[in-house]
Design a protein around this motif. Structure first.
Motif, PDB file in Angstrom:
ATOM      1  N   GLY A 587      38.345  34.498  25.742  1.00  0.00           N
ATOM      2  CA  GLY A 587      38.164  33.050  25.734  1.00  0.00           C
ATOM      3  C   GLY A 587      39.051  32.396  26.777  1.00  0.00           C
ATOM      4  N   VAL A 588      38.656  31.215  27.225  1.00  0.00           N
ATOM      5  CA  VAL A 588      39.506  30.426  28.115  1.00  0.00           C
ATOM      6  C   VAL A 588      39.558  29.012  27.549  1.00  0.00           C
ATOM      7  CG1 VAL A 588      39.761  29.461  30.438  1.00  0.00           C
ATOM      8  CG2 VAL A 588      38.946  31.807  30.150  1.00  0.00           C
ATOM      9  N   THR A 589      40.751  28.450  27.469  1.00  0.00           N
ATOM     10  CA  THR A 589      40.867  27.049  27.067  1.00  0.00           C
ATOM     11  C   THR A 589      41.758  26.349  28.090  1.00  0.00           C
ATOM     12  OG1 THR A 589      42.721  27.697  25.689  1.00  0.00           O
ATOM     13  CG2 THR A 589      40.620  27.409  24.575  1.00  0.00           C
ATOM     14  N   ARG A 590      41.753  25.028  28.034  1.00  0.00           N
ATOM     15  CA  ARG A 590      42.597  24.269  28.941  1.00  0.00           C
ATOM     16  C   ARG A 590      43.745  23.682  28.134  1.00  0.00           C
ATOM     17  NH1 ARG A 590      41.553  21.466  33.949  1.00  0.00           N
ATOM     18  NH2 ARG A 590      39.290  21.528  33.800  1.00  0.00           N
ATOM     19  N   PHE A 600      42.535  36.934  24.825  1.00  0.00           N
ATOM     20  CA  PHE A 600      41.770  38.165  24.808  1.00  0.00           C
ATOM     21  C   PHE A 600      42.134  38.950  23.560  1.00  0.00           C
ATOM     22  CE2 PHE A 600      42.331  42.755  25.714  1.00  0.00           C
ATOM     23  CZ  PHE A 600      40.997  43.108  25.694  1.00  0.00           C
ATOM     24  N   GLY A 601      41.147  39.571  22.923  1.00  0.00           N
ATOM     25  CA  GLY A 601      41.489  40.351  21.735  1.00  0.00           C
ATOM     26  C   GLY A 601      40.298  41.002  21.086  1.00  0.00           C
ATOM     27  N   LEU A 602      40.527  41.414  19.860  1.00  0.00           N
ATOM     28  CA  LEU A 602      39.511  42.055  19.048  1.00  0.00           C
ATOM     29  C   LEU A 602      38.441  41.020  18.705  1.00  0.00           C
ATOM     30  CD1 LEU A 602      39.271  44.880  17.768  1.00  0.00           C
ATOM     31  CD2 LEU A 602      40.331  43.948  15.720  1.00  0.00           C
ATOM     32  N   ARG A 658      37.940  38.965  36.938  1.00  0.00           N
ATOM     33  CA  ARG A 658      36.815  38.188  37.485  1.00  0.00           C
ATOM     34  C   ARG A 658      36.668  36.865  36.745  1.00  0.00           C
ATOM     35  NH1 ARG A 658      32.821  43.003  39.297  1.00  0.00           N
ATOM     36  NH2 ARG A 658      34.200  43.601  41.031  1.00  0.00           N
ATOM     37  N   ILE A 659      36.940  36.891  35.436  1.00  0.00           N
ATOM     38  CA  ILE A 659      36.872  35.621  34.698  1.00  0.00           C
ATOM     39  C   ILE A 659      37.963  34.687  35.211  1.00  0.00           C
ATOM     40  CG2 ILE A 659      37.145  34.547  32.429  1.00  0.00           C
ATOM     41  CD1 ILE A 659      35.928  37.109  31.236  1.00  0.00           C
ATOM     42  N   SER A 660      39.143  35.251  35.426  1.00  0.00           N
ATOM     43  CA  SER A 660      40.241  34.444  35.955  1.00  0.00           C
ATOM     44  C   SER A 660      39.842  33.828  37.305  1.00  0.00           C
ATOM     45  CB  SER A 660      41.493  35.306  36.092  1.00  0.00           C
ATOM     46  OG  SER A 660      42.521  34.601  36.746  1.00  0.00           O
ATOM     47  N   ASP A 661      39.298  34.646  38.196  1.00  0.00           N
ATOM     48  CA  ASP A 661      38.868  34.135  39.513  1.00  0.00           C
ATOM     49  C   ASP A 661      37.825  33.044  39.345  1.00  0.00           C
ATOM     50  OD1 ASP A 661      40.527  35.897  40.733  1.00  0.00           O
ATOM     51  OD2 ASP A 661      38.966  37.334  41.304  1.00  0.00           O
ATOM     52  N   GLU A 672      36.302  25.149  28.965  1.00  0.00           N
ATOM     53  CA  GLU A 672      36.413  26.171  27.933  1.00  0.00           C
ATOM     54  C   GLU A 672      35.374  27.253  28.174  1.00  0.00           C
ATOM     55  OE1 GLU A 672      36.707  24.033  24.171  1.00  0.00           O
ATOM     56  OE2 GLU A 672      36.279  25.920  23.137  1.00  0.00           O
ATOM     57  N   MET A 673      35.733  28.490  27.850  1.00  0.00           N
ATOM     58  CA  MET A 673      34.760  29.586  27.895  1.00  0.00           C
ATOM     59  C   MET A 673      34.964  30.424  26.652  1.00  0.00           C
ATOM     60  SD  MET A 673      34.924  31.061  31.785  1.00  0.00           S
ATOM     61  CE  MET A 673      33.831  32.432  31.402  1.00  0.00           C
TER      62      MET A 673
END
Lengths: 704, 704
Positions: A587-590, A600-602, A658-661, A672-673
């Motif tokens: 996941g990505v949040t701001r 990142f996790g289970l 790649r998600i970070s990029d 958010e992702m």
């Protein structure tokens, strides 16, 4: 960042609001400056109602001063501060310290005054310290720009730099001087209208007299600035030890009501601290224990710990604490064992932990020789000497022995004073700079943090310049991309996905499935429906065209029933994930303080229950991606535990990068992702996000 | 258990080995008895080389004494102890205290002497305390049967009873008297040839002057005795607070080398402690912090905590600790809020935490009134007053205020002394019985344990008499039952299982599967093959007779290849578990100290990685079965989280109880059980062990 040298080492100081009324803030500040400081520069006293004070001339205003001071210390009442600040700015004073209270912390009127104060400083190019703070205490150069009557009592010089927001807890750390710790500089930044804790961390990172930086935070105002400051400290090899209040809801609420500042998410804070090598502690005594160990010695390459005591129970208790902390008891060299064997009685324990037994406690020479033999063993990083008891003369002798043994070796000897009886032996250890921790657990925790920092420092990329991105104001409006669109963007970003196709009609769905091969998954495609499963919008394991046609009918009916308002784009048809493998999530949040953060996790049903997740501020380095994967508690499952094939870790790390990029290339847009689940197969089988949610910021233009 | 009253309150004492040689053990013990004790009974000095000592008659032997003493304190050198012990036993002395070292802790010769000492005591019906111990210290009645020169220094009477094995750590607790805690009785049992820590816990459970029992353990010799003792304490409403060394391998090894006693499994120990209401702590300072809170007040029904301070940062730090410990900040009554509103300035925080701000710290009357207003609020269980700083007179005033406020209310006010500066304010709090903890975290941990004990005490069955089973010596030989036999025994014990059948031939396998319906699982049936999956001995999801026949061939081939030595009984055919549900596990092991222990938790691939398990000593009560289920971290998954149907908890609890009954009915036979996985369905669908391993003890007869 601005160079703060002239604030910390001013050549001239104006005290605006100097007073001779006993106990007034103006008088207390004046006393600290004139009587308790060693300041040799010019001091200008400003007070419009006096012409002279304590034999010194008083000036009616800053404007009237014969020269522009480096620092103006403002102690006038709140109602007069703005005028004085304007005068200082007009005069070109580079630094103003406002000790006065009654601003942001004191209701709406105070807040308005604070905003104005900030404007005045900014307009005049004047850097502002405070308001609502006890001031600046330069112990190493003995200069107190503070009203605190404690100033003359807390003057043990030393290599620790202390940067706090509030004054109360900061003074608590200063009183640890009674345990023998030395603090060279204390900045207590109060409401942080301009200068923040981060500015002082940055200053201390470069200051030659500061070796260890300690900070107490209730809220971080500017994440990028904080990261830059601690990164600078890391680059200069200086540890930063932080206590951040706000780990629980109660703490966050209390800190907010105290400082009126955002406390941010505790999980994100801790993750950023770890990422930047900031050593986070949980209590204020741990701050002191840990800082002093760092002040005494750098973390060693040999991580092994030795325990030396004359009590078997204490040896076992301490060994236990070492073991549960995940530290290692050092293996002595044969030479050390030989020496101990020759020195100690047959019934003593020669192995680590060394238990001399109480029988030999009275033989000081023997204790000194055997302790020294342990301390110079090259296999270890420190020697713990837990002192369970104050036995008067015997303990004084032990203290003397520790002091003597330490003189002969670089490895730090760490006595722990476990007793509530604190006699002469304690005092001797304090006077000789040992600052003994007061409990076994706390001492071992300090060692653990010291060792872990050493590991971090040796890890690739530690202390390298970090990129940070300016943090945007919270989004006014956001929208969810459709899964099809989200997956299109992921593919474009080089992220592998299962074959999938958006089918606007039933027959296009069947054609797509025939092309990619069964079994397939069918999911409702609609920008308005994010939680597809909840409304019966997902069918998995469809084996043939017939089942797919049924699924079409069922899903469309369910969607119409639950969300008659939604625009339905058809079904997203996707090949089923291979059998086996595990489910992860990314996941990505701001974050309002630190910007984009990856979690990142289970994955699957265990996500929320077991919370086996790890976080990093973006952008991610390759080393950090690898570390994230290995930090998960369930990492052994990915690494071939329980007879499972090792998972495709390389593909997983590539995915995270790649998600970070992708996020960094779209930093203004992506809010958010959520990729959950992410399927991971065995080595070579790859990593595949099965579902993808992207929430983006709606800009004013786009909304119109 | 023997009544120890005459040991602790003797009417007459013989000191065997009394001496006037300065610093000898005999002299130090004599001095403690004559000069520092208030003993009014008869004292007999025994020393064959003297006729008189310090104006008292000396007797040449125990045999020659004019009367039989209640207690003989033996301080002769190790070489003479056995003879003296024989004499005492012959004379009918009921209790002997052997202070002398050189027994079990000192090599093989010492061990032999220790065995002989035990025989002498047993044969003579004499109870033995020691050897290798500092003695017995009855503070409340001021009687020191000890050689310790510290005896006269540590004489603060009080409601705490202390039972330790080693002397060093025990003395550390005694020195907490300098923080103001009172300890009425200290037993330090040394090598525990006969009397153990448990005997003294049992005594203290009944002793009217002891309210709180504190124990330090390196190893528990007799699990059943320990359980009986702490159960007695619980029945009498007395908390037992324990520090057990040996939580890590290092600690276990060190404790073993120190006491030569089994330390047992830390997990089992902790589980038994929880089960018996024993409050386990992790460090020795926590022992003191926790014990004193219990000594001051019983855990309240209102669990809410209030925080009262004059520093905003300290308020936030403390609130944080309360939050992360899972405690609750009390909601004040409207009356309290009104009072605080009227008393405190507008900018103070009136909500809990109360932050008066430093501005009013000088107004003692206001502080006392507002603190009292908080302390009498009926919604709370205790008031924390974190004192971050020693500000001299201001802090003395604060201490005075706390003392005064405490006089007006029953709710304990808990000051925390956070500073390393320990002046007059600290001393006043100590003298008035507050024994301030030294860190926020430690204080909050004490409160947490206090509150949790209150919950335990209110839970059904707490303090009810517990059954324990005599622990058998380790098995010389064991054997694994076949899965078919294990399942037969489970069925007979009333445990539900899926339909299954042992099929000696391929055709019987097909017939069995046809009868129970497909899909089925086929597993190799052989007593010699326990890890069936590892050798390819299990095939799941067999859909028809054809697949089953193939499976037969494959499994038999695999078994022959991997284990040509094994006797193959055929295949166990079992119906597949229903879809859905979760996998759990239930295990039983035999602990060398506490007997049979059940482990229950999450099953499948996550078992070993996530270690989400809980344990209980058997037999299990219904309340404990329910508690075990609810203790699992993943309990929410069973309780309907994430949209899952609630699981069949009733069937699960029944399963745990039936397993407990089954083990108790076969306590001599069963060494180990492993039911993993255990399938659990939704409410009404039941709980089904899918695999079952039972390992039983092979008796001499059965082996022959």
């Amino acid at each position: 960042m601005t160079d703060l040298s002239r604030l910390i080492h001013p050549r001239s100081i104006a005290l605006v609001g100097a007073s001779d009324r006993t106990h007034s803030i103006g008088e207390r500040t004046l006393t600290n400056l004139l009587d308790h400081s060693d300041f040799e520069g010019d001091i200008y006293l400003v007070n419009p109602t006096k012409t002279e004070m304590r034999g010194r001339r008083c000036w009616p205003s800053v404007a009237s001063l014969p020269a522009t001071p480096d620092v103006a210390v403002i102690v006038v009442p709140a109602s007069g501060v703005l005028t004085v600040a304007e005068e200082c700015a007009a005069r070109g004073v580079p630094f103003a310290i406002v000790l006065t209270s009654g601003f942001g912390e004191a209701g709406e009127e105070g807040e308005r005054a604070q905003v104005r104060l900030k404007e005045i400083a900014e307009a005049g190019g004047m850097r502002l310290y405070g308001p609502n703070c006890p001031g600046l205490t330069n112990v190493n150069h003995r200069l107190g720009l503070t009203f605190s009557p404690s100033f003359p009592h807390d003057l043990v010089k030393g290599p620790i730099g202390l940067a706090t927001q509030g004054g109360g807890l900061g003074r608590n750390v200063m009183q640890a001087m009674d345990r023998g710790i030395g603090i060279g500089l204390w900045a207590s930044t109060g409401n942080e209208v301009d200068l923040q804790v981060a500015d002082f961390i940055h200053y201390m990172a470069d200051a030659p007299d500061i070796k260890v930086i300690v900070t107490l935070l209730e809220g971080i105002k500017d994440g990028a600035k904080f990261v830059a400051a601690v990164n600078r400290a890391a680059a200069n090899g200086k540890p930063v030890i932080a206590l951040k209040v706000g780990k629980s809801e109660y703490g966050q609420k209390a800190a907010q009501s105290h400082t009126a500042s955002l406390t941010g998410s505790a999980e994100v804070n801790s993750a950023v601290f770890r990422q930047c090598g900031v050593i986070e502690v949980d209590d204020i005594d741990e701050l002191v224990d840990t800082a002093w160990l760092f002040a005494r010695a750098e973390p060693p390459a040999s991580e092994g710990v030795a325990i030396y005591t004359s009590s078997g129970g204490t040896a076992a208790l301490t060994a236990d604490a070492v073991g549960t902390a995940g530290l290692t008891l050092a293996q002595f060299t044969p030479h050390t064992r030989e020496l101990l064997g020759a020195l100690l009685p047959a019934y003593a324990a020669l192995d680590n932990p060394v238990d001399t037994t109480a029988a030999v406690l009275s033989d000081a020479a023997l204790i000194e020789k055997s302790l020294s033999a342990v301390a110079v063993d090259p296999h270890l990083g420190c020697v713990i000497v837990p002192i369970a008891l104050d036995y008067g003369d015997t303990t004084i002798q032990l203290a003397r022995t520790i002091i003597a043994a330490q003189k002969g070796c670089a490895t730090p000897i760490l006595p722990i004073w476990m007793s509530d009886r604190m006699g002469e032996g304690y005092r001797m250890l304090v006077e000789n700079g040992f600052a003994p921790p007061r409990s076994v657990g706390k001492a071992v925790k300090a060692i653990q943090r010291w060792v872990e920092y050493g590991r971090w420092k040796r890890s690739p990329g530690a202390g390298a310049p970090m990129k940070t991105v300016a943090v945007l104001a919270p989004a006014r409006a956001t929208r969810s991309l459709s899964e099809a669109e989200a997956k299109r963007q992921l593919l474009a970003a080089g992220i592998d996905l299962l074959p999938h196709a958006l089918a606007p009609t039933q027959e296009e769905a069947v054609a797509a499935a025939d092309a990619m091969g069964y079994p397939v998954v069918a999911k409702i495609a609609s920008e308005q429906i994010v939680h597809k499963s909840d409304i019966g919008g997902v069918k998995v394991g469809l084996q043939d065209a017939d089942q797919l046609r049924h699924a079409w009918t069922d899903i469309m009916e369910a969607a119409l029933r639950h969300r008659p308002d939604a625009t339905l784009d058809g079904l997203l048809i996707e090949k089923m994930a291979p059998r086996g493998g595990l489910e992860l999530m990314v996941g990505v949040t701001r974050d309002p303080v630190f910007g984009h953060v990856m979690t990142f996790g289970l994955g699957g049903i265990y996500v929320e229950i077991l919370r086996d997740v790890t976080r990093r501020m973006l952008p991610l380095s390759a080393g950090e991606a690898a570390a994230m994967v290995r930090e998960m508690r369930c990492f052994p499952l990915l690494d071939g535990a329980r007879g499972r094939p090792p998972a495709d870790l390389q593909a997983l790390e590539t995915l995270l990068l790649r998600i970070s990029d992708f996020v960094m290339q779209n930093t203004d847009r992506i809010e958010e992702m959520d990729l959950n689940p992410v399927w991971i197969g065995a080595r070579g089988e790859g990593v595949l996000p099965l579902d993808a949610v992207i929430i983006e910021r709606v800009t004013e233009g786009a909304r119109a």
